[in-house]
Design an enzyme around this catalytic site. Structure first.
Site, PDB file in Angstrom:
ATOM      1  N   GLU A 264      59.152  50.247  38.067  1.00 43.10           N
ATOM      2  CA  GLU A 264      57.852  51.079  38.051  1.00 43.10           C
ATOM      3  C   GLU A 264      57.763  52.459  37.162  1.00 43.10           C
ATOM      4  OE1 GLU A 264      56.622  52.674  42.552  1.00 43.10           O
ATOM      5  OE2 GLU A 264      56.946  49.814  42.671  1.00 43.10           O
ATOM      6  N   HIS A 282      51.764  50.400  44.297  1.00 41.65           N
ATOM      7  CA  HIS A 282      52.533  51.383  44.514  1.00 41.65           C
ATOM      8  C   HIS A 282      51.745  52.722  46.078  1.00 41.65           C
ATOM      9  CE1 HIS A 282      56.823  53.060  45.632  1.00 41.65           C
ATOM     10  NE2 HIS A 282      55.669  53.388  46.617  1.00 41.65           N
TER      11      HIS A 282
END
Length: 538
Positions: A264, A282
């Site tokens: 990420e 997220h």
């Protein structure tokens, strides 16, 4: 210059948290827009500091914080704080461990509903100018089976909400009491394979550890029902993305909803173009309420730390008198190890209770901190958050694990003994240990009903086998072939009092320089004469 304790709020925590600090009579300064280097220059002016994730409090910075008494982290983890350095300087470190559990559970439900009814795909189609009702027919949640891997705080909240939709809920977690499943009306799966066999939807809420990483892989997908739908709102590395892609391509998995990814930020991901995959960046903890709650809880703990109140979410403060801590300190690693070993050797499919018994001189001390270490050993790596001296008892209560502690001032054969029994259903697994020598080395004295005396090392393997010549050599050869170097080994002796229930069985404990791979243990147990085996890393 004010005599009131001074608190620096270094990052945005929400107005309610700042108000709480000021209402408590603290002198609060907001340092949200401080220039680089200003924190280094001024941290010595404050009694407490509140941060989120951007501020890094390393050992060097903490060394300059000559007045600091409390560090508040408005969030779940404390990865950006050098907790050891803070502890050495007597600084309490607190966080907000429950701030995002509701938000994460609700986001899981949002993705579950969107996945079942193709909501994002239908929205994109309609706003793109098409009216394609037949293309986005979904499935009902009612009477579908939801499998929950990991039944901690978030998993339990998801279960409660899913049952409100009329779903059948099956949970898998070896570190939750069976009674807790019953209380929530959730079926307990004895293994993840049992869950895979019946679940129409599967959501994973395990902590990320070496044991849980890559949990959902090709092997797991192959054991699931055809057309299963997968959700991950926990940690990206719990799922092998390439294997999910292959399962989607084959049709084994009908759809997936992902909020977290292995790397990420994730952009240009191979799964982003799949019409049956829903993704969010997220967002599991991203609500105004969670942000406000995290700031408020952290501020609440800072106030308690500065005013001598009850600090419930400290990650580094043992609640024990100094004189007791001095005597009990050498037993802390032993108790952690006994909890870890006892849970690993337990034959059951849940941890329902823990019974800790102290014998000898330590029994005359306040042994609560030792029981906490036992719980840490049992729970560490098996719950969503880091287990510490403060939260271990509450985590055990949340999971329905009954904890009993008894003390007896006399011990046979040794000055001090610690006995830990892990209860699972009708099964009771006991391990016994003590510390020996000038350096108080932890020693294992009993496991699986057999006695020995072996100094514990970070890695060990335990085997139950038919008592016959050559078994120790076979284990040593198998470990050697796997590149695992043996440090020491001991074979269990028969109990002196009473009839030996094991008959012609024996127990062997081997300590090693590196972790013993599970596949090596499985290979040994599959060979003639072996009944069971476990690998444990302390």
């Amino acid at each position: 210059m004010t005599d009131r304790p001074r608190v620096l709020v270094k990052e945005k925590i929400g107005d309610s948290g700042v108000k709480l600090l000021r209402d408590a009579g603290l002198d609060v300064e907001l340092g949200l827009d401080w220039a680089d280097g200003q924190l280094d220059a001024r941290i010595g002016e404050f009694d407490a500091i509140l941060i989120r994730s951007a501020t890094k409090l390393d050992a060097g910075l903490i060394e300059k914080a000559t007045r600091l008494r409390a560090i508040g982290r408005a969030g779940v983890g404390v990865d950006n704080v050098d907790v050891e350095a803070a502890t050495k300087r007597g600084i309490v470190v607190v966080n907000a461990p429950q701030s995002n559990v509701i938000t994460a559970a609700e986001h899981t439900m949002a993705l579950l509903l969107a996945l079942a009814r193709n909501v994002p795909q239908a929205h994109a189609s309609l706003t793109g100018g098409a009216w394609e009702r037949s293309s986005f027919s979904g499935v009902e949640l009612h009477e579908k089976a939801l499998g929950i891997l990991g039944f901690g705080r978030i998993g339990q909240l998801v279960a409660q909400r899913a049952r409100g939709f009329g779903m059948r809920v099956i949970g898998f977690d070896l570190y939750v009491a069976e009674e807790r499943f019953r209380e929530l009306g959730v079926e307990r799966a004895a293994s993840s394979d049992d869950l895979y066999a019946v679940a129409d939807f599967i959501t994973i809420h395990l902590p990320k550890t070496p044991e849980t990483e890559n949990w959902l892989d090709a092997g797991a997908f192959s054991k699931m029902k055809d057309g299963v739908r997968i959700l991950n709102v926990a940690r990206g590395p719990l799922l092998v993305e390439e294997d999910l892609k292959a399962a989607l391509d084959s049709g084994k998995v009908a759809g997936a909803a992902l909020d977290v990814f292995r790397e990420e930020p994730a952009t240009g991901h191979p799964l982003f173009g799949y019409p049956n995959v829903i993704v969010t960046p997220h967002l599991g903890a991203s609500t105004a309420e969670a942000t406000d709650r995290a700031g408020y809880q952290a501020a609440e703990q800072v106030v308690a730390a500065l005013e001598g109140g009850v600090v419930t979410s400290a990650v580094n403060v043992p609640a024990v008198a100094a004189e007791d801590f001095e005597e009990l300190g050498p037993f802390l690693p032993l108790c952690d190890a006994l909890g870890r070993i006892g849970a690993s050797l337990s034959a059951g499919t849940s941890v329902d209770g823990v019974d800790v018994e102290y014998l000898g001189g330590i029994a005359e001390r306040d042994t609560r901190i030792l029981t906490v270490q036992v719980l840490k050993g049992i729970l560490r790596g098996h719950v969503e958050e880091a287990v510490n001296d403060v939260n271990a008892p509450s985590l055990a209560r949340e999971r329905g694990i009954a904890v009993a502690e008894t003390s007896r001032p006399h011990a046979r054969d040794f000055t001090d003994l610690v006995r830990v029994a892990v209860e699972s259903g009708r099964e009771r697994t006991r391990v016994v240990g003590t510390t020996l020598g000038r350096r108080n080395r932890p020693h294992l004295l009993e496991a699986w009903g057999s006695r020995f005396n072996l100094q514990l090392e970070p890695h060990l393997a335990v085997f139950r086998y038919r008592d016959q010549p050559g078994m120790l050599g076979r284990v040593g050869t198998a470990l050697g072939d796997a590149g695992v170097n043996v440090i020491s080994a001991a074979v269990g002796l028969r109990p002196e009092d009473g009839e030996d229930p094991a008959g012609d069985e024996a127990v062997m404990v081997v300590t090693t320089e590196s972790a013993v791979p599970q596949e090596v243990v499985d290979q040994i147990v599959a060979s003639d004469g072996f009944f069971d085996g476990r690998t444990v890393s302390l």
